[in-house]
Design a protein around this motif. Structure first.
Motif, PDB file in Angstrom:
ATOM      1  N   ARG A  41      -8.684  23.531  38.558  1.00 15.48           N
ATOM      2  CA  ARG A  41      -8.044  24.622  39.286  1.00 15.48           C
ATOM      3  C   ARG A  41      -8.972  25.841  39.314  1.00 15.48           C
ATOM      4  NH1 ARG A  41      -3.526  22.411  41.768  1.00 15.48           N
ATOM      5  NH2 ARG A  41      -2.876  20.680  40.419  1.00 15.48           N
ATOM      6  N   THR A  42      -8.890  26.629  40.385  1.00 16.67           N
ATOM      7  CA  THR A  42      -9.624  27.889  40.385  1.00 16.67           C
ATOM      8  C   THR A  42      -8.909  28.871  39.467  1.00 16.67           C
ATOM      9  OG1 THR A  42      -8.403  28.860  42.228  1.00 16.67           O
ATOM     10  CG2 THR A  42     -10.320  27.502  42.775  1.00 16.67           C
ATOM     11  N   ILE A  43      -9.643  29.882  39.032  1.00 15.77           N
ATOM     12  CA  ILE A  43      -9.040  30.877  38.151  1.00 15.77           C
ATOM     13  C   ILE A  43      -7.893  31.603  38.852  1.00 15.77           C
ATOM     14  CG2 ILE A  43      -9.481  33.131  37.081  1.00 15.77           C
ATOM     15  CD1 ILE A  43     -12.129  32.049  36.103  1.00 15.77           C
ATOM     16  N   ARG A  44      -8.072  31.889  40.129  1.00 15.35           N
ATOM     17  CA  ARG A  44      -6.993  32.574  40.869  1.00 15.35           C
ATOM     18  C   ARG A  44      -5.752  31.692  40.943  1.00 15.35           C
ATOM     19  NH1 ARG A  44      -9.757  34.272  45.284  1.00 15.35           N
ATOM     20  NH2 ARG A  44     -10.301  36.140  44.078  1.00 15.35           N
ATOM     21  N   GLU A  45      -5.959  30.415  41.194  1.00 13.15           N
ATOM     22  CA  GLU A  45      -4.838  29.479  41.251  1.00 13.15           C
ATOM     23  C   GLU A  45      -4.177  29.355  39.881  1.00 13.15           C
ATOM     24  OE1 GLU A  45      -4.070  24.878  42.817  1.00 13.15           O
ATOM     25  OE2 GLU A  45      -6.109  25.609  42.409  1.00 13.15           O
ATOM     26  N   PHE A  46      -4.980  29.280  38.841  1.00  6.68           N
ATOM     27  CA  PHE A  46      -4.473  29.173  37.469  1.00  6.68           C
ATOM     28  C   PHE A  46      -3.600  30.371  37.116  1.00  6.68           C
ATOM     29  CE2 PHE A  46      -4.885  30.330  33.012  1.00  6.68           C
ATOM     30  CZ  PHE A  46      -4.638  29.142  32.342  1.00  6.68           C
ATOM     31  N   LEU A  47      -4.135  31.579  37.330  1.00  9.46           N
ATOM     32  CA  LEU A  47      -3.399  32.778  36.950  1.00  9.46           C
ATOM     33  C   LEU A  47      -2.146  32.960  37.804  1.00  9.46           C
ATOM     34  CD1 LEU A  47      -6.336  35.284  36.332  1.00  9.46           C
ATOM     35  CD2 LEU A  47      -4.861  34.221  34.626  1.00  9.46           C
ATOM     36  N   PHE A  55      -7.668  38.910  41.195  1.00  9.15           N
ATOM     37  CA  PHE A  55      -8.032  39.459  42.498  1.00  9.15           C
ATOM     38  C   PHE A  55      -9.512  39.804  42.611  1.00  9.15           C
ATOM     39  CE2 PHE A  55      -3.448  40.207  42.436  1.00  9.15           C
ATOM     40  CZ  PHE A  55      -3.098  39.756  43.703  1.00  9.15           C
ATOM     41  N   SER A  56     -10.265  39.579  41.551  1.00  8.20           N
ATOM     42  CA  SER A  56     -11.697  39.874  41.578  1.00  8.20           C
ATOM     43  C   SER A  56     -12.480  38.663  42.065  1.00  8.20           C
ATOM     44  CB  SER A  56     -12.168  40.260  40.172  1.00  8.20           C
ATOM     45  OG  SER A  56     -12.188  39.115  39.321  1.00  8.20           O
ATOM     46  N   ARG A  57     -13.779  38.803  42.123  1.00  5.75           N
ATOM     47  CA  ARG A  57     -14.648  37.690  42.524  1.00  5.75           C
ATOM     48  C   ARG A  57     -14.572  36.533  41.539  1.00  5.75           C
ATOM     49  NH1 ARG A  57     -20.691  39.711  40.708  1.00  5.75           N
ATOM     50  NH2 ARG A  57     -20.065  40.699  38.760  1.00  5.75           N
ATOM     51  N   PHE A  58     -14.142  36.815  40.294  1.00  4.36           N
ATOM     52  CA  PHE A  58     -14.025  35.736  39.307  1.00  4.36           C
ATOM     53  C   PHE A  58     -12.940  34.731  39.695  1.00  4.36           C
ATOM     54  CE2 PHE A  58     -15.232  39.429  36.462  1.00  4.36           C
ATOM     55  CZ  PHE A  58     -16.582  39.085  36.415  1.00  4.36           C
ATOM     56  N   GLY A  59     -12.012  35.147  40.534  1.00  6.59           N
ATOM     57  CA  GLY A  59     -10.915  34.267  40.896  1.00  6.59           C
ATOM     58  C   GLY A  59     -11.346  32.990  41.581  1.00  6.59           C
ATOM     59  N   LYS A  60     -12.554  32.996  42.167  1.00  2.49           N
ATOM     60  CA  LYS A  60     -13.038  31.811  42.872  1.00  2.49           C
ATOM     61  C   LYS A  60     -13.661  30.778  41.936  1.00  2.49           C
ATOM     62  CE  LYS A  60     -14.017  34.369  47.131  1.00  2.49           C
ATOM     63  NZ  LYS A  60     -15.075  34.742  48.126  1.00  2.49           N
ATOM     64  N   ILE A  61     -13.942  31.162  40.696  1.00  2.00           N
ATOM     65  CA  ILE A  61     -14.561  30.224  39.753  1.00  2.00           C
ATOM     66  C   ILE A  61     -13.603  29.060  39.504  1.00  2.00           C
ATOM     67  CG2 ILE A  61     -15.386  29.927  37.382  1.00  2.00           C
ATOM     68  CD1 ILE A  61     -16.251  32.853  37.431  1.00  2.00           C
ATOM     69  N   ARG A  62     -14.151  27.854  39.507  1.00  2.00           N
ATOM     70  CA  ARG A  62     -13.327  26.665  39.285  1.00  2.00           C
ATOM     71  C   ARG A  62     -13.505  26.195  37.843  1.00  2.00           C
ATOM     72  NH1 ARG A  62     -10.649  23.556  42.715  1.00  2.00           N
ATOM     73  NH2 ARG A  62     -11.624  24.640  44.491  1.00  2.00           N
ATOM     74  N   LEU A  63     -12.406  25.935  37.169  1.00  2.00           N
ATOM     75  CA  LEU A  63     -12.451  25.479  35.780  1.00  2.00           C
ATOM     76  C   LEU A  63     -12.994  24.056  35.738  1.00  2.00           C
ATOM     77  CD1 LEU A  63      -8.988  26.863  34.617  1.00  2.00           C
ATOM     78  CD2 LEU A  63     -11.249  27.860  34.216  1.00  2.00           C
ATOM     79  N   GLY A  64     -14.148  23.899  35.092  1.00  2.00           N
ATOM     80  CA  GLY A  64     -14.810  22.608  35.054  1.00  2.00           C
ATOM     81  C   GLY A  64     -16.030  22.538  35.947  1.00  2.00           C
ATOM     82  N   GLY A  65     -16.300  23.607  36.701  1.00  2.00           N
ATOM     83  CA  GLY A  65     -17.461  23.622  37.583  1.00  2.00           C
ATOM     84  C   GLY A  65     -17.076  23.428  39.042  1.00  2.00           C
ATOM     85  N   ASP A  66     -18.020  23.709  39.923  1.00  2.00           N
ATOM     86  CA  ASP A  66     -17.747  23.655  41.360  1.00  2.00           C
ATOM     87  C   ASP A  66     -17.292  22.292  41.845  1.00  2.00           C
ATOM     88  OD1 ASP A  66     -18.387  26.303  41.583  1.00  2.00           O
ATOM     89  OD2 ASP A  66     -20.478  25.956  42.172  1.00  2.00           O
TER      90      ASP A  66
END
Length: 533
Positions: free
Chosen positions: A371-377, A98-109
């Motif tokens: 996948r984004t971190i939010r999607e992954f989790l 739920f933090s801003r980190f959730g938008k990070i995409r695994l592998g880069g933007d």
């Protein structure tokens, strides 16, 4: 593990590292008899495991005493540590999602998912829970309901409250809290491999804390602990599955289900896993994994349709709500009156999940690029809970309905936990066919778990290399089978306790690694934020 384009070890290669490191994958490896071995991780890990195997076979009585003592010591002094650690990991995952980190995409933007959502979710479910869910699907709710080994929160057995907590506790052990353990390791490996370009090995997740020292002994120790924890976790699953398959064969055909039969089953299944390794991933693991999922779905549908269908369907919603409401009570470790149950079930499960986390975490990392971190989790922590609610509600309700109705052998109580599934199926139509399907499913789960596990251990002990020689995988697949056999032999009549003891002892030190991994992952994620809008 069901997609034709599934990412497997040979298909993944880390990008160029964006950290200031000159370390190259496998640079500490040595060529030994044609093998590509990381020094010292392979030799220390193999030496410790072989020493355990030889010592336990030569001195089985002493091994049994040692395993029992290690289990008792760990439970007496560190039960709180397991509970606090799993709770902290769960809260950490929720915070990250739920933090801003959730938008990070695994592998880069610019990275995009390599699999459809349907295929991806299917692969997440297939990673690492099959044998356990089949073994405990009917047995665990029934054990809690009938007071086979204590009841959750010390409630009175065979009451509505016992029935409620039987399902709440079972789903609790297979639900969102333990899957957070997999999620942390998987996310850390995916992030540091795909976003930071580090080798695909456990030590890479600790680079923000240790820097270049992670390529030295601090990293060696982390990888060694990961190998030992993974191998004991896999061996426990093989041992549990062998007990159930052997007892199933005895129940159906009168074949002796003693330790000797269980050892033969483990040896045969390990041989199949080795054959699968030699055949290669496309001709081995992938085919078996596809069969795996189909058989599991068919068996589940059979139980729902042939069993008490209305009660099963009604239980889905009821058990899901009760699980959410009862989780705070089940997560508390202070002042409990059900210490024996709490140690024998909850702490064992947390140690088992922690032991499996390097193996399953590495697998889900490989299939989650893009996948984004939010999607992954969200997927890793929520989807398995839905599957667990459906699975345990179906098998557990079918068993408990037979207990309450006085049908078959289950009303007399549990004589052998691994028999509960077959005793439940016995009272459904086409029971012999269903029981044979269950045994077949166990064997397929065995082979895929052993094969996939050997790939992960081999990757770690090859310094993150993804193309190590096949004989190394054969070695680790053989070790998994040997340790499972040794735990069964060393445990004697208390084989189940022996399996639990090995897992709990191996899981304890890796629990600390898990917590430190959370800190390291947070620091790594912080370095990603300045480059983002």
């Amino acid at each position: 593990m069901s997609d034709d384009n599934e990412i497997l070890p040979e298909d993944v290669a880390p990008e160029e590292s964006c950290y200031d490191t000159e370390y190259q994958t496998g640079q500490d490896n040595i060529d030994f008899l044609g093998l590509d071995l990381h020094n010292p991780v392979f030799f220390v890990s193999a030496g410790l495991i072989l020493s355990f195997v030889v010592g336990a076979l030569l001195f089985p009585d002493a091994a049994s005493v040692f395993l029992t003592g290690a289990r008792s010591w760990t439970l007496d002094y560190f039960d709180w540590f397991f509970v606090i650690a799993t709770n902290l990991v769960f809260l950490f995952c929720v915070f990250i999602a739920f933090s801003r980190f959730g938008k990070i995409r695994l592998g880069g933007d610019d990275a995009r998912p390599e699999f459809s959502t349907k295929s991806w979710l299917s692969m997440l479910f297939s990673a690492g829970v099959g044998i356990g869910m089949l073994f405990y699907g009917a047995a665990e709710p029934m054990a809690y309901y009938t007071d086979w080994f204590g009841t959750p929160l010390d409630v009175e057995a065979m009451t509505p409250e016992a029935r409620r907590l039987a399902f709440s506790a079972t789903i609790f052990h297979w639900g969102i809290t333990p899957w957070a353990i997999y999620a942390v390791i998987g996310l850390a490996l995916a992030f540091f491999t795909f976003n930071k370009g580090l080798p695909l090995t456990i030590r890479s997740a600790f680079y923000p804390l240790f820097g270049e020292r992670v390529w030295g002994w601090p990293g060696h120790l982390i990888d060694i602990l990961a190998v030992i924890a993974t191998l004991f976790g896999l061996a426990t699953s093989l041992g549990l599955g062998a007990r159930q398959a052997a007892n199933g064969l005895e129940f159906l055909f009168g074949i002796d289900g003693s330790i000797g039969t269980q050892i033969l089953l483990i040896a045969g299944i390990t041989g199949l896993a080795i054959f699968s390794v030699i055949r290669g991933l496309d001709g081995g693991v992938k085919i078996l994994s596809n069969v795996n999922i189909v058989i599991a779905i068919l068996l589940l549908l059979y139980v729902i349709i042939a069993g008490p269908t209305a009660a099963i369907l009604q239980s889905f919603g009821t058990n899901a709500v009760n699980y959410v409401l009862d989780t705070p009570r089940l997560s508390n470790w202070i002042g409990r009156d059900d210490t024996e149950w709490f140690h024998g079930w909850t702490i064992f499960y947390w140690a088992w999940w922690i032991s499996w986390s390097p193996f399953v975490g590495m697998f889900i990392a490989r299939v989650s690029r893009g996948r984004t971190i939010r999607e992954f989790l969200g997927a890793v922590m929520v989807v398995p809970v839905v599957v667990s609610v459906i699975w345990f509600s179906s098998f557990g309700t079918a068993a408990l309905e037979q207990v309450d109705s006085g049908v078959g052998a289950l009303p007399d109580g549990i004589s052998e936990v691994s028999l509960v599934l077959f005793q439940m199926l016995e009272n459904l139509p086409f029971s012999e066919i269903a029981s044979l399907v269950a045994i077949l499913l166990l064997i397929v789960f065995f082979v895929t778990s052993s094969d996939s596990g050997s790939l992960v251990i081999d990757s770690i002990t090859a310094g993150g290399k993804l193309h190590a020689p096949v004989p190394q995988r054969v070695f680790w697949a053989s070790m998994e089978g040997l340790v499972a056999i040794v735990l069964l032999v060393g445990g004697g009549s208390q084989a189940l306790t022996s399996l639990q003891a090995g897992t709990i002892a191996a899981g304890l030190p890796f629990t600390l690694v898990l917590l430190v991994c959370c800190v390291s992952l947070y620091r790594g994620l912080m370095t990603e934020m300045p480059s983002r809008k």
